[in-house]
Design an enzyme around this catalytic site. Structure first.
Site, PDB file in Angstrom:
ATOM      1  N   THR A 185       0.887  -1.142   0.000  1.00  0.00           N
ATOM      2  CA  THR A 185       0.000   0.000   0.000  1.00  0.00           C
ATOM      3  C   THR A 185       0.931   1.199   0.000  1.00  0.00           C
ATOM      4  O   THR A 185       2.068   1.066   0.439  1.00  0.00           O
ATOM      5  CB  THR A 185      -0.792   0.037   1.327  1.00  0.00           C
ATOM      6  OG1 THR A 185      -1.241  -1.271   1.607  1.00  0.00           O
ATOM      7  CG2 THR A 185      -1.958   0.984   1.273  1.00  0.00           C
ATOM      8  N   VAL A 214     -11.036  -7.282  -1.743  1.00  0.00           N
ATOM      9  CA  VAL A 214     -10.808  -5.982  -1.112  1.00  0.00           C
ATOM     10  C   VAL A 214      -9.961  -6.216   0.136  1.00  0.00           C
ATOM     11  O   VAL A 214     -10.221  -7.145   0.898  1.00  0.00           O
ATOM     12  CB  VAL A 214     -12.152  -5.308  -0.728  1.00  0.00           C
ATOM     13  CG1 VAL A 214     -11.906  -4.013   0.044  1.00  0.00           C
ATOM     14  CG2 VAL A 214     -12.983  -5.029  -1.973  1.00  0.00           C
ATOM     15  N   GLY A 215      -8.952  -5.393   0.331  1.00  0.00           N
ATOM     16  CA  GLY A 215      -8.078  -5.528   1.497  1.00  0.00           C
ATOM     17  C   GLY A 215      -8.447  -4.555   2.603  1.00  0.00           C
ATOM     18  O   GLY A 215      -9.612  -4.173   2.767  1.00  0.00           O
ATOM     19  N   ASP A 216      -7.444  -4.140   3.351  1.00  0.00           N
ATOM     20  CA  ASP A 216      -7.664  -3.260   4.500  1.00  0.00           C
ATOM     21  C   ASP A 216      -7.678  -1.778   4.128  1.00  0.00           C
ATOM     22  O   ASP A 216      -8.245  -0.957   4.859  1.00  0.00           O
ATOM     23  CB  ASP A 216      -6.547  -3.473   5.528  1.00  0.00           C
ATOM     24  CG  ASP A 216      -5.178  -3.191   4.916  1.00  0.00           C
ATOM     25  OD1 ASP A 216      -4.823  -3.865   3.932  1.00  0.00           O
ATOM     26  OD2 ASP A 216      -4.477  -2.274   5.397  1.00  0.00           O
ATOM     27  N   THR A 235       0.153  -0.780   6.386  1.00  0.00           N
ATOM     28  CA  THR A 235       0.480  -1.460   5.134  1.00  0.00           C
ATOM     29  C   THR A 235       0.818  -2.909   5.448  1.00  0.00           C
ATOM     30  O   THR A 235       1.313  -3.208   6.544  1.00  0.00           O
ATOM     31  CB  THR A 235       1.661  -0.790   4.396  1.00  0.00           C
ATOM     32  OG1 THR A 235       2.124  -1.651   3.352  1.00  0.00           O
ATOM     33  CG2 THR A 235       2.822  -0.488   5.320  1.00  0.00           C
ATOM     34  N   GLY A 236       0.549  -3.795   4.480  1.00  0.00           N
ATOM     35  CA  GLY A 236       0.808  -5.214   4.705  1.00  0.00           C
ATOM     36  C   GLY A 236      -0.338  -6.029   4.152  1.00  0.00           C
ATOM     37  O   GLY A 236      -1.105  -5.551   3.311  1.00  0.00           O
TER      38      GLY A 236
HETATM   39  N1  GLY Z   1      -2.654  -3.594   2.430  1.00  0.00           N
HETATM   40  C1  GLY Z   1      -3.048  -3.724   1.098  1.00  0.00           C
HETATM   41  C2  GLY Z   1      -3.981  -4.824   0.854  1.00  0.00           C
HETATM   42  O1  GLY Z   1      -3.968  -5.824   1.538  1.00  0.00           O
HETATM   43  O2  GLY Z   1      -4.778  -4.697  -0.057  1.00  0.00           O
END
Ligand code: GLY
Length: 303
Positions: A185, A214-216, A235-236
């Protein structure tokens, strides 16, 4: 909102899985944010200036550098913004928009806080946001590398059998495994000299991923959070980050008075060593970053 006057501060990151060699891109993005802060004092405009620069850089997993989905053709992006003036906007599963963070900002002025997929893209076209540039050779080369790793037995996503992606495949085209996973990210957190806080994030998501993943990064409290005591960006690997409501959890420790470095380290320590994770944050008096990887980042203070 604090009435205490503090020097403005900016922290930018280029992703927990990104190369430190690209840190010059974070430095440039932080400079853009500081210049914007000088220009109008708005912490959110500054955070967006930084993230726009990172989206346009092409070396980070966001905007023009986004990873390709497993079909080798689709790019799906997420982005978000939030500040202590009450602005909150996010976009998920967005295709073909050059700067998703600008769309997240525009969504904050609609009746909604998040738009996803085709509706989000239509809104972007309606307000005149440019389409993505054509896929770069760098994006294609990263994808070829990923497919090679997917064909092996070492999990590309920690803890997940590679074959699970083939079994749950949901693209129109068949999965063709021939013959580094990415889950970064970009983000920026800003403290304005007026005591306001802001955060902006953007990502090309994870690779490998199923269509519609979809992520965080667009989920408030998971990838990002801003409140009267600070702003936090994570991020991660989103699948892990959301389980800890990471940004809001770390913000809570900051609001309770924990020193910033300690709060960020405690957040990173929630994850095992095989999970990429990184955090950046500003509080009323501090600005810091922390990661279990060699995360590219930049930190600058207003004079
Ligand atoms: N942190 C970015 C994602 O997992 O989409």
């Amino acid at each position: 909102m604090s009435t205490r006057q503090q020097a403005g501060a900016v922290v930018v990151h280029g992703g927990a899985g990104a190369s430190r060699e690209h840190e010059d891109g974070c430095v440039l993005a932080a400079r853009r944010a500081l210049a914007q802060l000088e220009a109008n004092g708005d912490a959110l405009d500054a955070a967006i200036a930084a993230v726009t620069a990172l989206e346009d850089d092409g070396r980070f997993n966001a905007g023009s550098g986004s990873v390709l989905c497993l079909d080798g053709a689709t790019v799906e992006m997420d982005a978000s913004i939030m500040d202590t003036r009450g602005r909150l906007g996010a976009v998920a599963c967005l295709q073909d928009v050059k700067n998703p963070v600008l769309l997240a900002r525009a969504i904050a002025d609609t009746p909604h806080w998040m738009l996803a997929g085709e509706g989000a893209q239509r809104f972007a076209r309606a307000i005149g946001l440019p389409a993505s540039p054509p896929l770069s050779e760098r994006q294609r080369a990263n994808h070829r590398k990923l497919l090679g790793r997917m064909a092996g037995s070492v999990p590309v996503m920690p803890g997940i059998d590679n074959s699970l992606f083939a079994r749950t495949w949901n693209y129109k085209t068949p999965l063709e495994l021939p013959q580094g996973s990415a889950c970064d990210t970009v983000g920026a957190v800003v403290r304005g000299a007026d005591g306001h806080f802001a955060v902006a994030c953007s990502t090309g998501g994870s690779a490998p991923s199923l269509l519609g993943r979809v992520g965080d990064s667009p989920i408030v409290g998971c990838g990002f959070y801003a409140g009267p005591d600070g702003a936090v960006a994570a991020t991660g690997i989103g699948e892990h980050i959301v389980r800890h409501l990471l940004a809001r959890t770390v913000y809570g420790w900051i609001a309770d008075g924990m020193p910033l470095a300690q709060a960020l380290q405690r957040g990173v320590d929630l994850f095992g060593p095989d999970i990429d994770v990184g955090l950046i944050a500003v509080s009323r008096s501090e600005a810091a970053s922390c990661s279990n990887r060699d995360m590219p980042q930049a930190r600058m203070m207003q004079r």
